[in-house]
Design a protein around this motif. Structure first.
Motif, PDB file in Angstrom:
ATOM      1  N   LEU A  50       0.690  -1.219  -0.042  1.00 16.85           N
ATOM      2  CA  LEU A  50      -0.077   0.072   0.040  1.00 16.85           C
ATOM      3  C   LEU A  50       0.925   1.291  -0.083  1.00 16.85           C
ATOM      4  O   LEU A  50       0.724   2.240  -0.740  1.00 16.85           O
ATOM      5  N   GLY A  51       1.949   0.971   0.506  1.00 16.97           N
ATOM      6  CA  GLY A  51       2.843   2.319   0.534  1.00 16.97           C
ATOM      7  C   GLY A  51       3.642   2.460  -0.801  1.00 16.97           C
ATOM      8  O   GLY A  51       3.543   3.546  -0.974  1.00 16.97           O
ATOM      9  N   THR A  52       3.747   1.735  -1.479  1.00 14.96           N
ATOM     10  CA  THR A  52       4.252   1.771  -2.823  1.00 14.96           C
ATOM     11  C   THR A  52       3.360   2.437  -3.781  1.00 14.96           C
ATOM     12  O   THR A  52       3.595   3.361  -4.518  1.00 14.96           O
ATOM     13  N   PHE A  53       1.952   1.899  -3.551  1.00 15.16           N
ATOM     14  CA  PHE A  53       0.977   2.341  -4.465  1.00 15.16           C
ATOM     15  C   PHE A  53       0.747   3.840  -3.832  1.00 15.16           C
ATOM     16  O   PHE A  53       0.431   5.032  -4.851  1.00 15.16           O
ATOM     17  N   GLN A  54       0.704   4.261  -2.627  1.00 11.64           N
ATOM     18  CA  GLN A  54       0.482   5.614  -2.227  1.00 11.64           C
ATOM     19  C   GLN A  54       1.706   6.463  -3.053  1.00 11.64           C
ATOM     20  O   GLN A  54       1.240   7.482  -3.253  1.00 11.64           O
ATOM     21  N   ARG A  55       2.683   6.241  -2.656  1.00 17.41           N
ATOM     22  CA  ARG A  55       3.956   7.110  -3.324  1.00 17.41           C
ATOM     23  C   ARG A  55       3.674   7.211  -4.943  1.00 17.41           C
ATOM     24  O   ARG A  55       3.758   8.241  -5.421  1.00 17.41           O
ATOM     25  N   TYR A  66      -8.824   4.806   0.432  1.00 17.21           N
ATOM     26  CA  TYR A  66      -8.656   3.619   0.877  1.00 17.21           C
ATOM     27  C   TYR A  66      -9.904   3.148   1.706  1.00 17.21           C
ATOM     28  O   TYR A  66     -10.109   3.396   2.832  1.00 17.21           O
ATOM     29  N   LEU A  67     -10.864   2.383   1.243  1.00 14.61           N
ATOM     30  CA  LEU A  67     -11.811   1.549   1.942  1.00 14.61           C
ATOM     31  C   LEU A  67     -11.394   0.365   2.598  1.00 14.61           C
ATOM     32  O   LEU A  67     -11.352  -0.603   2.109  1.00 14.61           O
ATOM     33  N   ILE A  68     -11.310   0.542   3.849  1.00 19.17           N
ATOM     34  CA  ILE A  68     -10.644  -0.463   4.756  1.00 19.17           C
ATOM     35  C   ILE A  68     -11.653  -1.313   5.488  1.00 19.17           C
ATOM     36  O   ILE A  68     -12.741  -1.046   6.278  1.00 19.17           O
ATOM     37  N   ASP A  69     -11.198  -2.553   5.544  1.00 15.23           N
ATOM     38  CA  ASP A  69     -12.148  -3.602   6.361  1.00 15.23           C
ATOM     39  C   ASP A  69     -11.365  -3.841   7.550  1.00 15.23           C
ATOM     40  O   ASP A  69     -10.278  -3.398   7.977  1.00 15.23           O
ATOM     41  N   LEU A  82       0.162   3.917   5.913  1.00 16.90           N
ATOM     42  CA  LEU A  82      -0.920   4.586   5.519  1.00 16.90           C
ATOM     43  C   LEU A  82      -1.076   5.929   6.234  1.00 16.90           C
ATOM     44  O   LEU A  82      -1.598   7.015   5.883  1.00 16.90           O
ATOM     45  N   GLY A  83      -0.707   5.965   7.765  1.00 14.44           N
ATOM     46  CA  GLY A  83      -1.271   6.678   8.843  1.00 14.44           C
ATOM     47  C   GLY A  83      -0.992   8.161   8.496  1.00 14.44           C
ATOM     48  O   GLY A  83      -1.757   9.209   8.634  1.00 14.44           O
TER      49      GLY A  83
END
Length: 329
Positions: A50-55, A66-69, A82-83
């Motif tokens: 997720l960090g790679t995609f965020q960057r 991000y729709l988080i379960d 992500l925080g």
């Protein structure tokens, strides 16, 4: 939430808003999509990606939603990855309810109960409350957006969302029908946002799916009749007659996505909603990304799509911008 809205219910946006897009990520655990639902046996191996995609998104000025379960919401790694981006406003968080992994576990785990809207109202309410609170506690932001896992909204969902401070629902996958498995039929619903109930309270922001081809005007009538004829569907697509295109890298090529973008803009869709599942960020977890080549192709898909959107003057947007624009109109 599944009734076609009246013309007066569509959300109005200011003239200067134009057409924009948002990237939504069904941020969830990895599990076997072909196996029965289970509260156990999942993994969280793809969470660091997720960090790679965020960057990657930040390079293009994109603020992902991000729709988080529950397994993600309670993952210290996810909060660490992500925080900071969430607290700084470079990413948004919302709720995605997978009932089978979300406490309280007071129901039998089954296909029918995998759609949260099929649960008794008190249980659907309790599960959402638990998830909403843990997201706010672990990510530092109160979620304002909801997507039911498997798009499983029900008759009690809207009031439950309003009671928990949710301003936008994005559970409707327009032009898809999940009723054969116990879910909802969204086939006749539009792709433009609308107010559920009283204007200004709960916005429905449907995922964007369009029909393309010479017969696209007849898509809502023809496509359901072709469900049991995949070869005919494929032939119509190859001949440029009719194709259903969801805006996702999972199952739609970049060429198809560009056709979909063009159709959505022709139809005047104010917010193009893209989506995919977070386990696709690591090879081997979904049917769409089985190896390193597939993963590279996924990122190439986003590069191509972002470039096309920029060429068309379609800017990225965020939850805050959508809500503010709807209030101003």
């Amino acid at each position: 939430m599944t009734d076609p809205p009246s013309s007066e219910a569509f959300v109005a946006f200011p003239d200067g808003f134009g057409s924009r897009f948002i990237v939504t990520v069904d941020t969830e655990e990895e599990f076997d999509w072909t196996a029965p639902f289970s509260a156990e046996g999942f993994t969280l191996d793809a969470v660091p990606e997720l960090g790679t995609f965020q960057r990657f998104c930040e390079e293009y000025g994109v603020c992902p939603l991000y729709l988080i379960d529950y397994p993600i919401a309670t993952s210290p790694v996810a909060a660490e990855v992500l925080g900071e981006a969430v607290r700084a406003g470079r990413a948004d968080v919302g709720i995605q309810l997978h009932p089978w992994v979300n406490p309280p576990h007071d129901e039998a785990i089954s296909t029918h109960n995998s759609f949260a809207g099929n649960l008794p109202e008190p249980l659907e309410r309790s599960k959402l409350a638990v998830l909403r609170d843990v997201i706010e506690r672990n990510f530092g932001r109160a979620p304002r957006v909801y997507r039911a896992g498997r798009y499983g909204v029900g008759p009690a969902t809207a009031p439950i969302l309003l009671d928990h401070g949710i301003a936008i629902d994005t559970s409707v996958r327009a032009r898809f029908d999940y009723s054969s498995g116990g879910g909802q039929n969204f086939r006749d619903l539009p792709v433009r946002p609308w107010w559920v109930g009283a204007p200004g309270r709960l916005m429905e922001l449907p995922l964007t799916t369009v029909f393309w081809g010479l017969l696209r005007r007849y898509g809502p009538i023809l496509y359901p009749k072709l469900w049991r004829a995949p070869r005919l569907r494929g032939l119509l697509s190859r001949l440029g007659l009719l194709e259903r295109i969801p805006l996702t890298p999972e199952g739609a090529s970049a060429v198809e996505a560009i056709r979909g973008i063009d159709m959505a803009l022709r139809e005047g869709v104010p917010v193009l909603v893209f989506s995919f599942h977070s386990p696709s960020l690591q090879a081997g977890h979904t049917p769409y990304v089985r190896n390193a080549a597939d993963l590279a192709a996924l990122y190439d898909w986003w590069r191509t799509v972002f470039a096309e959107l920029a060429r068309r003057g379609v800017r990225p947007t965020s939850v805050a911008e959508i809500m503010a624009a709807a209030r101003l109109a």
